[in-house]
Design an enzyme around this catalytic site. Structure first.
Site, PDB file in Angstrom:
ATOM      1  N   HIS A  34      37.764  29.160   6.519  1.00  0.00           N
ATOM      2  CA  HIS A  34      39.117  29.102   5.967  1.00  0.00           C
ATOM      3  C   HIS A  34      39.818  27.796   6.333  1.00  0.00           C
ATOM      4  O   HIS A  34      40.580  27.254   5.524  1.00  0.00           O
ATOM      5  CB  HIS A  34      39.966  30.287   6.433  1.00  0.00           C
ATOM      6  CG  HIS A  34      41.307  30.296   5.755  1.00  0.00           C
ATOM      7  ND1 HIS A  34      41.493  30.755   4.466  1.00  0.00           N
ATOM      8  CD2 HIS A  34      42.521  29.810   6.152  1.00  0.00           C
ATOM      9  CE1 HIS A  34      42.747  30.583   4.106  1.00  0.00           C
ATOM     10  NE2 HIS A  34      43.398  30.000   5.115  1.00  0.00           N
ATOM     11  N   ASP A  61      41.468  25.309   3.631  1.00  0.00           N
ATOM     12  CA  ASP A  61      42.782  24.672   3.716  1.00  0.00           C
ATOM     13  C   ASP A  61      42.674  23.160   3.547  1.00  0.00           C
ATOM     14  O   ASP A  61      43.490  22.537   2.850  1.00  0.00           O
ATOM     15  CB  ASP A  61      43.433  24.978   5.065  1.00  0.00           C
ATOM     16  CG  ASP A  61      44.057  26.365   5.128  1.00  0.00           C
ATOM     17  OD1 ASP A  61      44.249  26.991   4.072  1.00  0.00           O
ATOM     18  OD2 ASP A  61      44.342  26.817   6.250  1.00  0.00           O
ATOM     19  N   HIS A 107      47.218  21.647   8.632  1.00  0.00           N
ATOM     20  CA  HIS A 107      47.897  21.103   7.462  1.00  0.00           C
ATOM     21  C   HIS A 107      48.565  19.759   7.752  1.00  0.00           C
ATOM     22  O   HIS A 107      48.491  18.830   6.954  1.00  0.00           O
ATOM     23  CB  HIS A 107      48.942  22.089   6.953  1.00  0.00           C
ATOM     24  CG  HIS A 107      48.377  23.401   6.523  1.00  0.00           C
ATOM     25  ND1 HIS A 107      47.387  23.503   5.574  1.00  0.00           N
ATOM     26  CD2 HIS A 107      48.663  24.674   6.905  1.00  0.00           C
ATOM     27  CE1 HIS A 107      47.094  24.777   5.384  1.00  0.00           C
ATOM     28  NE2 HIS A 107      47.843  25.508   6.189  1.00  0.00           N
TER      29      HIS A 107
END
Length: 313
Positions: free
Chosen positions: A240, A244, A267
């Protein structure tokens, strides 16, 4: 010739906002060549549009959020962006009636299935890629780092996390992807977002993750995964984080050709890397594959002809 892409038909979906916990509707509409990816808040008295670019990412707390100069925001776009990157869609109108994209099941797969069901079509203009010409690296606290470097062809991705949790053994903390549309869908797209029980109270106190449930996130206590069905992959959390990253680096609206490597990235660092890459003189060049020889480049997208059903792949 590798051409720009959009949807064949308009399509809509309804889901829950991860952070608001409220019902969210999103509609995807075809867009002409050279439009880019345009998100629009249609719930406001006057609709507000935000075109994707690295510098409109102005909030990265637990998601990737687009914020315009007047403070209008659209959050949690990263999973949708990852799906768009796999499908090679670079022109699309995305209308949403809330300040965030619905979380769906916490992965990118529902968006892949939805968009693929609408059909993907080539447009009349060639697709432009960003090819990495020299290594660019950014670093963060705690030894975190991320970098892009030149590659012979295509996009390769290597990522390592380090959580020191019993549910994430050491041999599940690294993942590699030779990025193509099919490889992303089969190896990465169904990996769900995850969190730890110890963080839930903090998030709720700050009005975050109010829509989070065991249906749209992997949740871990101090020792194990509490979701009754367990994990979809032994290294689902690592996959995951790579999902992202796929979405975050597609914020420039172009597929990047190069080698992406990262350690404990998130992020904020992904966006910092993308901005640094685009702002560093001579770090990237724009290319379009137009000749028969260039078409042999080992890069492909999901065809958009309905190959993928909603079952587990």
């Amino acid at each position: 010739m590798t051409m720009q892409r959009t949807l064949k038909h308009e399509i809509s979906a309804v889901g829950i906002g991860l952070h608001s916990g409220k019902r969210v509707s999103v509609t995807f509409r075809p867009a002409p060549a050279n439009t880019g990816l345009v998100y629009t808040r249609v719930d406001l008295p006057e609709p507000v549009s935000i075109k994707i670019s690295a510098d409109v990412v102005r909030d990265t707390q637990l998601c990737t959020a687009l914020v315009n100069e007047n403070g209008v925001r659209i959050s949690t776009v990263e999973h949708l962006q990852a799906a768009l990157s796999a499908l090679g869609i670079d022109n699309l109108y995305i209308d949403v009636n809330a300040p965030e994209i619905p979380i769906m099941d916490g992965s990118a797969y529902p968006f892949v299935y939805l968009l693929n069901s609408a059909g993907v079509v080539d447009l009349s203009e060639p697709k432009v890629f960003y090819r990495v010409k020299k290594t660019v690296r950014v670093e963060g606290e705690g030894g975190k780092w991320a970098e892009f470097s030149p590659a012979k062809s295509g996009l390769t991705m290597d990522l390592r996390i380090e959580f020191h949790h019993p549910a994430i053994p050491d041999n599940c903390e690294s993942v590699h992807l030779d990025f193509t549309g099919d490889n992303f869908v089969r190896q990465i797209s169904r990996a769900r977002t995850f969190c730890f029980m110890r963080d839930v109270e903090y998030m709720h106190a700050h009005h975050l993750a109010l829509g989070g449930t065991l249906d749209n996130a992997v949740v871990m206590d101090d020792t194990h995964v509490i979701n009754p069905e367990g994990l979809r992959y032994p290294d689902e959390c690592t996959r995951h984080k790579l999902l992202d990253a796929c979405g975050d680096i597609y914020m420039c609206n172009h597929t990047i050709l190069g080698a992406f490597k990262a350690y404990k990235t998130g992020h904020a660092l992904n966006n910092q890397l993308l901005r640094t890459l685009l702002e560093t003189e001579g770090a990237v060049e724009k290319v379009a594959f137009t000749s028969p020889a260039e078409r042999k480049q080992p890069f492909s997208y999901v065809s958009g002809r309905g190959e993928y059903a909603p079952a587990l792949v």
